[in-house]
Design a protein around this motif. Structure first.
Motif, PDB file in Angstrom:
ATOM      1  N   ASP A 171       0.820  -1.227   0.000  1.00  0.00           N
ATOM      2  CA  ASP A 171       0.000   0.000   0.000  1.00  0.00           C
ATOM      3  C   ASP A 171       0.851   1.274   0.000  1.00  0.00           C
ATOM      4  O   ASP A 171       0.636   2.188  -0.799  1.00  0.00           O
ATOM      5  CB  ASP A 171      -0.988   0.006   1.179  1.00  0.00           C
ATOM      6  N   GLY A 172       1.824   1.326   0.890  1.00  0.00           N
ATOM      7  CA  GLY A 172       2.627   2.542   0.985  1.00  0.00           C
ATOM      8  C   GLY A 172       3.378   2.808  -0.301  1.00  0.00           C
ATOM      9  O   GLY A 172       3.398   3.947  -0.804  1.00  0.00           O
ATOM     10  N   ASN A 189      -1.876  -3.259   4.279  1.00  0.00           N
ATOM     11  CA  ASN A 189      -1.710  -3.496   5.727  1.00  0.00           C
ATOM     12  C   ASN A 189      -1.761  -2.185   6.503  1.00  0.00           C
ATOM     13  O   ASN A 189      -1.432  -2.141   7.675  1.00  0.00           O
ATOM     14  CB  ASN A 189      -0.411  -4.266   6.013  1.00  0.00           C
ATOM     15  N   SER A 198       0.022   0.355   6.657  1.00  0.00           N
ATOM     16  CA  SER A 198       1.231   0.587   7.456  1.00  0.00           C
ATOM     17  C   SER A 198       2.472   0.658   6.568  1.00  0.00           C
ATOM     18  O   SER A 198       2.522   0.047   5.503  1.00  0.00           O
ATOM     19  CB  SER A 198       1.373  -0.586   8.431  1.00  0.00           C
ATOM     20  N   TYR A 199       3.457   1.411   7.026  1.00  0.00           N
ATOM     21  CA  TYR A 199       4.833   1.260   6.562  1.00  0.00           C
ATOM     22  C   TYR A 199       5.435   0.175   7.452  1.00  0.00           C
ATOM     23  O   TYR A 199       6.285   0.455   8.308  1.00  0.00           O
ATOM     24  CB  TYR A 199       5.607   2.558   6.737  1.00  0.00           C
ATOM     25  N   ALA A 200       4.996  -1.067   7.236  1.00  0.00           N
ATOM     26  CA  ALA A 200       5.289  -2.120   8.218  1.00  0.00           C
ATOM     27  C   ALA A 200       6.780  -2.327   8.405  1.00  0.00           C
ATOM     28  O   ALA A 200       7.259  -2.526   9.517  1.00  0.00           O
ATOM     29  CB  ALA A 200       4.619  -3.418   7.781  1.00  0.00           C
TER      30      ALA A 200
HETATM   31 MG   LIG Z   1       2.215  -1.363   3.940  1.00  0.00          MG
END
Ligand SMILES: [Mg+2]
Ligand SMILES: Cc1ncc(C[n+]2csc(CCOP(=O)(O)OP(=O)(O)O)c2C)c(N)n1
Length: 519
Positions: A413-414, A440, A442-444
């Motif tokens: 996503d990011g 997710n 997030s910048y997981a």
């Molecule tokens: Mg992500």
């Protein structure tokens, strides 16, 4: 004929017949000339990073350059991050950067900037055409320079008056130098090392991750017991049933250290000696084990596959390569939570033969290599320079280069948000690209890195920079707004049905997979 017409005719005659473009006033004669030269396909991209990333994807698949048309220094700057990835991929690529007319430059108009300086950071060749009579020969030289092994970026700076002035004529393509053969002594020396009985790792990179290189390397590994690995982010890895498998060197240094542990000899075939992606307090930057000797079989500019083939004939005569078995995971089902693991299983179960995968799934992609190892033969394109925002543009260019082959963009996503407008080009050009967004929220990976660099545990202010929520991104709405049919999946059953449908229908689709972040 004006300079722009001669330039475009020269490019088309040199095999550069696609131009991913984001033009401005200084490129208007180039744009106008496209109608005079129908052999050149102009593809509009709504951000320069999409144009340069698409030219990268195109070059990786076609093996010859696409052009990227960019507007002065600022347009080039917007395209630089994906040119950086293309440089790391050693992709042949021609950036055509329009500039002010020669007599206008001294007035320091608002868009004036140091284009040579910007281009220099990523290019193997930079030329400012001085006259319309020169531009065609300059272009032919630029194409040949981009094609020269191992491949690189040529930047042609095109002043507006050079474009619009008459008196130009097309130039013939220039011959391209072939990759240099590796001296026999080097092949023999590496063969002796491999046959010494000491533990060896053979690390493949560049052209070595194509089928011919993998087959030769597999023979060597079978005959000598050498461990086979390839670089962490290969530009183009051929894999799947019938092709020998190779593990990629892990991104995390501690896992890479495990893969290399115990090696006495590290043999490089088109790869560079491995280094940690980042520095961590108290950890080494080089990943070469302390008592391991590094041997270069072939540099990236050498005939890597030829050298591997000759090595196999010396070290593994009569030995056959070990191909991957045809084997797919079961199609996941049910209405449990969707995870990176179940998405990977669905991709492995459904990946079509001849697919091109543009992989920027990041942390959510952990299970993809395992789940797709025995899928029908396919190409895997990765984030060569670590500069995120590559996946959707590279998918664009790969699809333009490879009509008839389905493209799967596996996109976190990011990373997707950097160059999301590529979706509009997918729709505009009717490209057969299925995009899966691993959402997710997030910048997981940065959550993980926070711990790994030994920073303070995340407080609210730190978490605020790592979470992609408040508001949540709605990728179905974003894709629909750019003309790409889209759906959302939050269970394995939904995801499989949507992926099956997207792969069955031609043209672009997007599936937003809602998953938990790992780590
Ligand atoms: Mg992500
Ligand atoms: C051009 C660029 N800017 C910033 C970064 C730093 N960076 C690395 S990973 C990352 C976030 C990735 O998030 P996402 O794409 O959602 O993948 P996830 O970690 O969630 O799997 C960022 C910002 C980078 N690598 N490249």
């Amino acid at each position: 004929m004006n300079g722009a017409q001669a330039l475009i005719r020269t490019l088309a005659g040199s095999g550069v017949d696609v131009c991913f473009s984001n033009p401005g006033t200084s490129e208007m004669h180039f744009v106008a000339a496209l109608d005079a030269v129908p052999e050149m396909r102009g593809v509009l991209c709504l951000f320069e990073g999409v144009a340069t990333g698409a030219a990268d994807g195109y070059g990786r698949m076609a093996g010859r350059p696409a052009a990227a048309l960019l507007h002065l220094g600022p347009g080039l700057s917007n395209g630089l991050a994906n040119l950086h990835n293309a440089r790391r991929a050693r992709t042949p690529l021609l950036a055509v950067v329009g500039d002010h007319a020669t007599h206008h430059k001294r007035f320091d108009a608002p868009l004036e900037s140091d284009i040579e300086a910007l281009a220099g950071t990523v290019s193997v060749w930079v030329r400012r055409s001085a006259r319309s009579a020169d531009v065609a020969a300059d272009a032919a030289e630029g194409v040949a320079a981009a094609m020269r092994p191992p491949g690189g970026i040529s930047t042609l700076i095109l002043p507006a008056d050079v474009s619009w002035s008459e008196g130009a004529e097309p130039a013939r393509p220039l011959p391209v130098r072939a990759a240099a053969p590796v001296p026999e002594g080097a092949v023999q020396s590496v063969s002796r090392t491999l046959c010494s009985g000491e533990p060896c790792v053979l690390l493949l990179g560049g052209p070595g991750t194509r089928r011919a290189g993998l087959e030769a390397a597999s023979r060597v590994a079978e005959a000598t017991g050498a461990r086979l690995l390839c670089e962490t982010f290969p530009a183009r890895l051929e894999r799947g049933a019938g092709i020998p498998a190779v593990d990629r060197l892990a991104y995390l240094a501690e896992f890479a250290a495990g893969q290399l542990a115990g090696a006495r000899h590290l043999i490089l075939a088109g790869a560079r000696a491995p280094v940690s992606f980042f520095a961590y307090p108290g950890k080494a930057s080089s990943l070469v084990p302390a008592d391991c000797e590094v041997h270069v079989l072939a540099e990236p500019a050498d005939d890597v596959c030829g050298a591997l083939g000759r090595l196999a004939d010396l070290a593994a005569p009569g030995t056959k390569p070990l191909p991957s078995e045809a084997e797919r995971p079961a199609l996941p089902s049910g209405d449990g939570n969707l995870t990176g693991e179940s998405v990977a299983a669905a991709v492995g179960a459904l990946l079509p033969e001849g697919a091109i995968v543009s992989d920027e799934a990041n942390t959510s992609g952990l299970w993809l290599p395992g789940a797709t190892a025995g899928a029908p033969p396919h190409d895997w394109l990765t984030l060569t320079g670590g500069s995120i925002g590559q996946g959707l543009p590279v998918a664009t260019g790969a699809a333009v280069a490879s009509p008839g082959r389905p493209v799967l963009a596996l996109e976190a996503d990011g990373s997707a948000m950097y160059t999301l407008s590529a979706l509009w080009t997918h729709a505009r050009e009717g490209l057969d690209i299925t995009t899966v967004i691993f959402n997710n929220r997030s910048y997981a990976i940065l959550n993980m890195e926070l711990n790994r660099v030994g920073a303070e545990p995340a407080g609210d202010a730190a978490r605020n920079l790592l979470e992609l929520s408040r508001p949540d991104l709605d990728f179905v709405a974003l894709a629909s707004g750019m003309g790409v049919p889209a759906s959302r999946a939050s269970t394995p059953g939904e995801f499989c049905a949507q992926l099956q449908q997207a792969l069955a229908e031609p043209g672009p689709h997007l599936i937003e997979a809602l998953i938990e972040r790992i780590g």
